[in-house]
Design an enzyme around this catalytic site. Structure first.
Site, PDB file in Angstrom:
ATOM      1  CG  ASN A 159      -0.444  -0.080   2.490  1.00  0.00           C
ATOM      2  OD1 ASN A 159       0.729  -0.394   2.648  1.00  0.00           O
ATOM      3  ND2 ASN A 159      -1.246   0.202   3.497  1.00  0.00           N
ATOM      4  CD  GLU A 258       4.699   0.192  12.822  1.00  0.00           C
ATOM      5  OE1 GLU A 258       3.498   0.513  12.944  1.00  0.00           O
ATOM      6  OE2 GLU A 258       5.600   0.692  13.506  1.00  0.00           O
ATOM      7  CB  CYS A 292      -2.222   0.487   8.431  1.00  0.00           C
ATOM      8  SG  CYS A 292      -0.895   1.673   8.426  1.00  0.00           S
ATOM      9  CD  GLU A 466       8.092   1.203  10.703  1.00  0.00           C
ATOM     10  OE1 GLU A 466       7.224   1.673   9.951  1.00  0.00           O
ATOM     11  OE2 GLU A 466       8.730   0.172  10.432  1.00  0.00           O
TER      12      GLU A 466
HETATM   13  P1  NAP Z   1       0.133  -8.989   3.907  1.00  0.00           P
HETATM   14  O1  NAP Z   1      -0.609  -9.929   3.063  1.00  0.00           O
HETATM   15  O2  NAP Z   1       0.367  -9.345   5.330  1.00  0.00           O
HETATM   16  O3  NAP Z   1       1.535  -8.769   3.143  1.00  0.00           O
HETATM   17  C1  NAP Z   1       2.536  -7.950   3.671  1.00  0.00           C
HETATM   18  C2  NAP Z   1       3.874  -8.536   3.320  1.00  0.00           C
HETATM   19  O4  NAP Z   1       3.982  -9.812   3.916  1.00  0.00           O
HETATM   20  C3  NAP Z   1       4.094  -8.725   1.825  1.00  0.00           C
HETATM   21  O5  NAP Z   1       5.445  -8.455   1.520  1.00  0.00           O
HETATM   22  C4  NAP Z   1       3.804 -10.194   1.649  1.00  0.00           C
HETATM   23  O6  NAP Z   1       4.484 -10.763   0.564  1.00  0.00           O
HETATM   24  C5  NAP Z   1       4.387 -10.741   2.933  1.00  0.00           C
HETATM   25  N1  NAP Z   1       3.929 -12.072   3.263  1.00  0.00           N
HETATM   26  C6  NAP Z   1       2.716 -12.637   3.032  1.00  0.00           C
HETATM   27  N2  NAP Z   1       2.719 -13.912   3.479  1.00  0.00           N
HETATM   28  C7  NAP Z   1       3.960 -14.149   3.985  1.00  0.00           C
HETATM   29  C8  NAP Z   1       4.582 -15.268   4.592  1.00  0.00           C
HETATM   30  N3  NAP Z   1       3.939 -16.429   4.734  1.00  0.00           N
HETATM   31  N4  NAP Z   1       5.858 -15.150   5.009  1.00  0.00           N
HETATM   32  C9  NAP Z   1       6.528 -13.995   4.839  1.00  0.00           C
HETATM   33  N5  NAP Z   1       6.005 -12.901   4.272  1.00  0.00           N
HETATM   34  C10 NAP Z   1       4.722 -12.975   3.859  1.00  0.00           C
HETATM   35  O7  NAP Z   1      -0.490  -7.565   3.960  1.00  0.00           O
HETATM   36  P2  NAP Z   1      -0.949  -6.663   2.741  1.00  0.00           P
HETATM   37  O8  NAP Z   1      -2.292  -7.075   2.341  1.00  0.00           O
HETATM   38  O9  NAP Z   1       0.113  -6.609   1.698  1.00  0.00           O
HETATM   39  O10 NAP Z   1      -0.939  -5.242   3.420  1.00  0.00           O
HETATM   40  C11 NAP Z   1      -2.045  -4.695   4.010  1.00  0.00           C
HETATM   41  C12 NAP Z   1      -1.957  -4.797   5.520  1.00  0.00           C
HETATM   42  O11 NAP Z   1      -0.821  -4.073   5.976  1.00  0.00           O
HETATM   43  C13 NAP Z   1      -3.143  -4.177   6.186  1.00  0.00           C
HETATM   44  O12 NAP Z   1      -3.576  -4.964   7.243  1.00  0.00           O
HETATM   45  C14 NAP Z   1      -2.581  -2.857   6.705  1.00  0.00           C
HETATM   46  O13 NAP Z   1      -3.288  -2.320   7.774  1.00  0.00           O
HETATM   47  C15 NAP Z   1      -1.200  -3.240   7.061  1.00  0.00           C
HETATM   48  N6  NAP Z   1      -0.360  -2.058   7.141  1.00  0.00           N
HETATM   49  C16 NAP Z   1       0.054  -1.653   8.373  1.00  0.00           C
HETATM   50  C17 NAP Z   1       0.830  -0.508   8.500  1.00  0.00           C
HETATM   51  C18 NAP Z   1       1.277  -0.058   9.847  1.00  0.00           C
HETATM   52  O14 NAP Z   1       2.196   0.734   9.912  1.00  0.00           O
HETATM   53  N7  NAP Z   1       0.696  -0.521  10.925  1.00  0.00           N
HETATM   54  C19 NAP Z   1       1.192   0.211   7.364  1.00  0.00           C
HETATM   55  C20 NAP Z   1       0.754  -0.225   6.116  1.00  0.00           C
HETATM   56  C21 NAP Z   1      -0.020  -1.379   6.024  1.00  0.00           C
HETATM   57  P3  NAP Z   1       3.765 -11.074  -0.841  1.00  0.00           P
HETATM   58  O15 NAP Z   1       3.108  -9.841  -1.263  1.00  0.00           O
HETATM   59  O16 NAP Z   1       4.933 -11.433  -1.687  1.00  0.00           O
HETATM   60  O17 NAP Z   1       2.835 -12.195  -0.591  1.00  0.00           O
END
Ligand code: NAP
Length: 486
Positions: A159, A258, A292, A466
């Site tokens: 994102n 995060e 997020c 962060e």
């Molecule tokens: P996600 O599915 O958890 O993916 C995030 C990262 O994790 C990607 O690089 C993904 O790789 C990787 N990943 C997925 N499965 C994995 C595994 N089994 N082992 C290691 N890495 C793995 O989340 P998203 O849908 O991309 O992002 C949205 C989420 O991020 C939302 O919940 C949002 O709230 C959160 N977010 C939080 C913050 C904060 O600062 N708190 C900031 C931004 C976003 P691949 O894409 O290669 O599968």
């Protein structure tokens, strides 16, 4: 490059970056598509477990030299990286919009926002000071020094394909750590472009590595279990974060998480209604609702409810949905068709349970990844749009009567990242600000994040901070020296 109208064609790199080399691996092809058009913009020959292991080992070798560099040298290299990012911000924004979908204006904003973290931590590198503690007896002196954690693994989401990286890499490098980064599969190009500029800035081989591959579990498995990785910093969903914490436990790695959010946005009767609508537009619909810290639930007090909803409806109807690279478009597509389907399912369920879509409410004919900016009224706490992170341009509005009820509704979630509220009552600002269970509170403000302030959550939204002067602590160990003296 003609494909994206880049001035610097080489910023569109299509290989992983390990120990200063551009590597095509055996970890399967990663096709990067433009969510607005469905076109493939790049195909990366991804790496797998073996290359990831090598990246960790090279990062460990590089770390011994990097941590020994005078802090001012590390700071100067970060500053050079910052300068290059700023110099090429238009190209970086084009790459970001093409792979992620946000408008070019928003993408430029993210590049500058991301670069600010590099600049900030280049400065903070010089302020990693220690302590001298008064000893209990005169025969010794007690000193505290801070040292880099070691090799840091970073896993980032799609994102904010640029800023989520710089928020981790800049403090890590400033502290004297080296980094192996795994960006999201949807958006690896922004990460690789940052690596091109890091190399150009003179950041030594092995200090900043980017591994892109088709199997996140394979790469993630190495990063979360390799004994040479001493810390894992993750931004992404709560589910994946919990799994990574478990995997990191076997080698007792430090973690920063995060994770997801479910931010309440509370409008009290005494709020400035226009300012509240403006804040709701910024905090809800930025990046088409895919942040997020996006407000996820709009809690609006009885007396101001109708006026607020009418103005919000009007403003949202004026949005222009489309390809983020086109002028005049205010909101781009969601990152994938799957995302659009999930948002659609949540909205359909809410409407079937009695909510009303005042604007939008469905997928758009513009393309498979598009969802219309939406305002839902009559939402109740039982609905999924209230309980789960929507990650789409949908504002569910819930009516409440008293301050106590608002606080109870706001805290009724396992998440605790951000919250927002609008009021002109000074006492209420402190009462509510202190009662909200979260890491970040926007009071009469819909925009809360910048490099000078600590960003992070409580509860299941994660741990660690962060940005700010606190952010570098996530990458430092405290060592205590007890020195005996005559
Ligand atoms: P996600 O599915 O958890 O993916 C995030 C990262 O994790 C990607 O690089 C993904 O790789 C990787 N990943 C997925 N499965 C994995 C595994 N089994 N082992 C290691 N890495 C793995 O989340 P998203 O849908 O991309 O992002 C949205 C989420 O991020 C939302 O919940 C949002 O709230 C959160 N977010 C939080 C913050 C904060 O600062 N708190 C900031 C931004 C976003 P691949 O894409 O290669 O599968």
């Amino acid at each position: 490059m003609a494909r994206l109208n880049l001035q610097r064609a080489d910023l569109l790199a299509e290989r992983s970056y390990i120990a200063g080399e551009w590597v095509a691996g055996n970890g399967g092809a990663v096709a990067v598509t433009n969510p607005a058009t469905g076109e493939t913009i790049a195909t990366i020959q991804g790496v797998g477990a073996d290359e990831t292991r090598r990246a960790v080992e090279e990062a460990d070798r590089a770390q011994r030299l990097w941590r020994a560099r005078p802090v001012k040298e590390r700071a100067n290299l970060l500053r050079a990286w910052f300068n290059l990012v700023m110099q090429h911000k238009d190209d970086l924004a084009r790459i970001l919009t093409a792979e992620q979908g946000k408008t070019l204006d928003e993408a430029r904003g993210e590049i500058v926002y991301g670069a600010n973290y590099i600049e900030w931590f280049a400065e903070e590198a010089k302020r990693i000071d220690g302590d001298i503690i008064p000893p209990p007896a005169n025969d010794r002196r007690l000193l505290v020094i801070k040292q880099p954690v070691g090799v840091v693994a970073a896993i980032t989401p799609w994102n904010f394909p640029n800023a989520m990286i710089t928020r981790k890499a800049a403090p890590a490098l400033a502290a004297g750590c080296t980094v192996v980064l795994k960006p999201a599969r949807e958006t690896p190009l922004s990460a690789l472009a940052l690596a091109v500029l890091a190399e150009e800035a003179g950041i030594p081989a092995g200090v900043f590595n980017v591994v892109v591959g088709a199997s996140s579990s394979e790469i993630g498995g190495v990063l979360s279990s390799h004994p040479l990785v001493r810390k894992l910093s993750f931004t992404g969903s709560t589910g994946v974060g919990k799994m990574l914490i478990t995997q990191c436990a076997t080698t007792v790695k430090r973690t920063s998480m995060e994770l997801g959010g479910n931010a309440p946005f509370i409008v009290f009767d005494d709020a400035d209604v226009d300012a509240a609508v403006q804040g709701a537009l910024q905090s809800k619909y930025r990046n088409s609702g895919q942040t997020c810290v996006c407000s996820n639930r709009l809690l609006v007090q009885d007396g101001i409810h109708d006026a607020f909803v009418a103005k919000l409806k009007q403003a949202v109807s004026e949005f222009r949905l489309g390809n983020g690279a086109e002028p005049g478009v205010t909101h781009g597509p969601l990152v994938s068709e799957k995302a659009a389907r999930e948002v659609s399912a949540m909205v359909d369920e809410a409407v079937a349970s009695g909510a009303k879509a005042l604007v939008g409410g469905s997928r758009s004919s513009l393309g498979s990844c598009f969802f219309e900016p939406t305002v839902l009224t009559g939402v109740t706490p039982k609905m999924r749009v209230f309980r789960e992170e929507i990650f789409g341009p949908v504002a569910p509005v819930v009516r409440f009567r008293t301050e106590e009820e608002a606080i109870e509704l706001a805290n009724d979630t396992e998440f605790g990242l951000a919250a927002y509220f609008y009021t002109r009552d000074l006492g209420r600002i402190f009462r509510v600000g202190e009662a909200l269970e979260c890491g970040i509170v926007g009071v009469n403000s819909g925009l809360i994040s910048n490099e000078m302030a600590p960003f992070g959550g409580v509860k299941e939204s994660g741990s660690g901070r962060e940005g700010s002067r606190y952010g570098i602590m996530d990458y430092l160990e405290i060592k205590y020296l007890c020195v005996g003296v005559e």
